[in-house]
Write a protein that holds these residues in place. Structure first.
Motif, PDB file in Angstrom:
ATOM      1  N   ALA A  59      46.809  45.088  37.681  1.00 59.97           N
ATOM      2  CA  ALA A  59      45.436  45.181  37.191  1.00 59.97           C
ATOM      3  C   ALA A  59      45.392  46.032  35.920  1.00 59.97           C
ATOM      4  CB  ALA A  59      44.545  45.788  38.256  1.00 59.97           C
ATOM      5  N   GLY A  60      44.619  45.548  34.966  1.00 62.79           N
ATOM      6  CA  GLY A  60      44.544  46.213  33.671  1.00 62.79           C
ATOM      7  C   GLY A  60      45.519  45.680  32.643  1.00 62.79           C
ATOM      8  N   GLY A  61      46.443  44.865  33.090  1.00 65.14           N
ATOM      9  CA  GLY A  61      47.449  44.316  32.198  1.00 65.14           C
ATOM     10  C   GLY A  61      46.973  43.079  31.464  1.00 65.14           C
ATOM     11  N   SER A  62      47.902  42.474  30.724  1.00 65.02           N
ATOM     12  CA  SER A  62      47.586  41.314  29.891  1.00 65.02           C
ATOM     13  C   SER A  62      48.604  40.205  30.097  1.00 65.02           C
ATOM     14  CB  SER A  62      47.595  41.715  28.407  1.00 65.02           C
ATOM     15  OG  SER A  62      46.620  42.680  28.132  1.00 65.02           O
ATOM     16  N   LEU A  63      48.150  38.995  29.879  1.00 66.02           N
ATOM     17  CA  LEU A  63      49.007  37.815  29.852  1.00 66.02           C
ATOM     18  C   LEU A  63      48.458  36.860  28.796  1.00 66.02           C
ATOM     19  CD1 LEU A  63      49.553  36.875  33.638  1.00 66.02           C
ATOM     20  CD2 LEU A  63      51.311  37.693  32.044  1.00 66.02           C
TER      21      LEU A  63
ATOM     22  N   SER B 243      42.811  43.155  30.216  1.00 68.17           N
ATOM     23  CA  SER B 243      42.071  43.881  31.264  1.00 68.17           C
ATOM     24  C   SER B 243      41.956  43.032  32.522  1.00 68.17           C
ATOM     25  CB  SER B 243      40.678  44.268  30.751  1.00 68.17           C
ATOM     26  OG  SER B 243      40.773  45.056  29.595  1.00 68.17           O
ATOM     27  N   LEU B 244      43.070  42.481  32.934  1.00 69.75           N
ATOM     28  CA  LEU B 244      43.056  41.584  34.091  1.00 69.75           C
ATOM     29  C   LEU B 244      42.667  42.308  35.366  1.00 69.75           C
ATOM     30  CD1 LEU B 244      46.158  39.476  33.130  1.00 69.75           C
ATOM     31  CD2 LEU B 244      43.926  38.525  33.715  1.00 69.75           C
ATOM     32  N   LYS B 245      41.969  41.567  36.222  1.00 69.05           N
ATOM     33  CA  LYS B 245      41.486  42.096  37.499  1.00 69.05           C
ATOM     34  C   LYS B 245      42.076  41.256  38.640  1.00 69.05           C
ATOM     35  CE  LYS B 245      36.999  43.125  35.358  1.00 69.05           C
ATOM     36  NZ  LYS B 245      35.540  42.890  35.437  1.00 69.05           N
TER      37      LYS B 245
ATOM     38  N   THR C 148      43.068  36.331  39.796  1.00 65.81           N
ATOM     39  CA  THR C 148      44.178  35.620  40.420  1.00 65.81           C
ATOM     40  C   THR C 148      43.777  34.184  40.749  1.00 65.81           C
ATOM     41  OG1 THR C 148      45.143  37.629  41.349  1.00 65.81           O
ATOM     42  CG2 THR C 148      45.682  35.542  42.439  1.00 65.81           C
ATOM     43  N   ALA C 149      44.560  33.242  40.255  1.00 58.44           N
ATOM     44  CA  ALA C 149      44.252  31.818  40.435  1.00 58.44           C
ATOM     45  C   ALA C 149      45.353  30.986  39.798  1.00 58.44           C
ATOM     46  CB  ALA C 149      42.915  31.471  39.796  1.00 58.44           C
ATOM     47  N   VAL C 150      45.289  29.692  40.049  1.00 59.58           N
ATOM     48  CA  VAL C 150      46.082  28.753  39.260  1.00 59.58           C
ATOM     49  C   VAL C 150      45.228  28.350  38.059  1.00 59.58           C
ATOM     50  CG1 VAL C 150      47.257  26.530  39.198  1.00 59.58           C
ATOM     51  CG2 VAL C 150      47.305  27.909  41.294  1.00 59.58           C
TER      52      VAL C 150
ATOM     53  N   VAL D  63      48.653  32.626  37.991  1.00 62.67           N
ATOM     54  CA  VAL D  63      48.417  33.983  37.502  1.00 62.67           C
ATOM     55  C   VAL D  63      48.054  34.837  38.710  1.00 62.67           C
ATOM     56  CG1 VAL D  63      46.919  35.469  36.122  1.00 62.67           C
ATOM     57  CG2 VAL D  63      47.703  33.274  35.203  1.00 62.67           C
ATOM     58  N   THR D  64      48.833  35.888  38.923  1.00 62.49           N
ATOM     59  CA  THR D  64      48.583  36.790  40.035  1.00 62.49           C
ATOM     60  C   THR D  64      48.414  38.203  39.493  1.00 62.49           C
ATOM     61  OG1 THR D  64      49.914  35.424  41.524  1.00 62.49           O
ATOM     62  CG2 THR D  64      49.441  37.675  42.226  1.00 62.49           C
ATOM     63  N   VAL D  65      47.286  38.820  39.834  1.00 63.10           N
ATOM     64  CA  VAL D  65      46.988  40.176  39.382  1.00 63.10           C
ATOM     65  C   VAL D  65      46.967  41.077  40.604  1.00 63.10           C
ATOM     66  CG1 VAL D  65      45.413  41.642  38.090  1.00 63.10           C
ATOM     67  CG2 VAL D  65      45.592  39.208  37.526  1.00 63.10           C
ATOM     68  N   SER D  66      47.872  42.032  40.621  1.00 62.08           N
ATOM     69  CA  SER D  66      47.956  42.947  41.758  1.00 62.08           C
ATOM     70  C   SER D  66      47.101  44.182  41.509  1.00 62.08           C
ATOM     71  CB  SER D  66      49.407  43.345  41.994  1.00 62.08           C
ATOM     72  OG  SER D  66      49.911  44.051  40.882  1.00 62.08           O
ATOM     73  N   SER D  67      46.575  44.732  42.586  1.00 66.76           N
ATOM     74  CA  SER D  67      45.704  45.919  42.463  1.00 66.76           C
ATOM     75  C   SER D  67      46.507  47.203  42.530  1.00 66.76           C
ATOM     76  CB  SER D  67      44.650  45.896  43.560  1.00 66.76           C
ATOM     77  OG  SER D  67      45.270  45.836  44.826  1.00 66.76           O
TER      78      SER D  67
END
Length: 114
Positions: free
Chosen positions: A14-18, A84-86, A90-92, A110-114
């Motif tokens: 979480a908070g990262g970028s892709l 700022s991913l949350k 998370t989804a395809v 895309v998987t965003v871990s907390s």
């Protein structure tokens, strides 16, 4: 035959970028609005962002200010910069071209871990 080829998904905190990329054949790319949709488990597919041939953009309220869609006409590629991913992102994620004839990519996780 899959005509839209996505890349760039993965696992991020979480908070990262892709950055997602989607390459399309020139005849599809140059004639269509390009977009990104996503589908989370148990939910309907939803529009994330789209960009017209002329560069007009449209975003889902949930990603405004965090995601940016762009298209490179020289490379026939559309991008989705996600900051700022949350965890709820998370989804395809699916690339889309349309609207007269609709094309879909195969999807990228895309998987965003907390």
């Amino acid at each position: 035959q899959v005509l839209l080829v996505e890349s760039g998904g993965g696992l991020v905190q979480a908070g990262g970028s892709l950055r997602l990329s989607c390459a399309a054949p020139v005849n599809i790319f140059s004639a269509n609005t390009m977009g990104w949709y996503r589908q989370a488990p148990g939910k309907q597919r939803e529009l994330v962002a789209r960009i017209s041939i002329g560069g007009i953009t449209d975003y889902a309220d949930s990603v405004k200010g965090r995601f940016t869609i762009s298209r490179d006409n020289a490379k026939n590629t559309v991008y989705l910069q996600m900051n700022s991913l949350k965890p709820e992102d998370t989804a395809v994620y699916y690339c889309n071209a349309g609207p007269l004839t609709v094309y879909w990519g195969q999807g990228t996780q895309v998987t965003v871990s907390s």
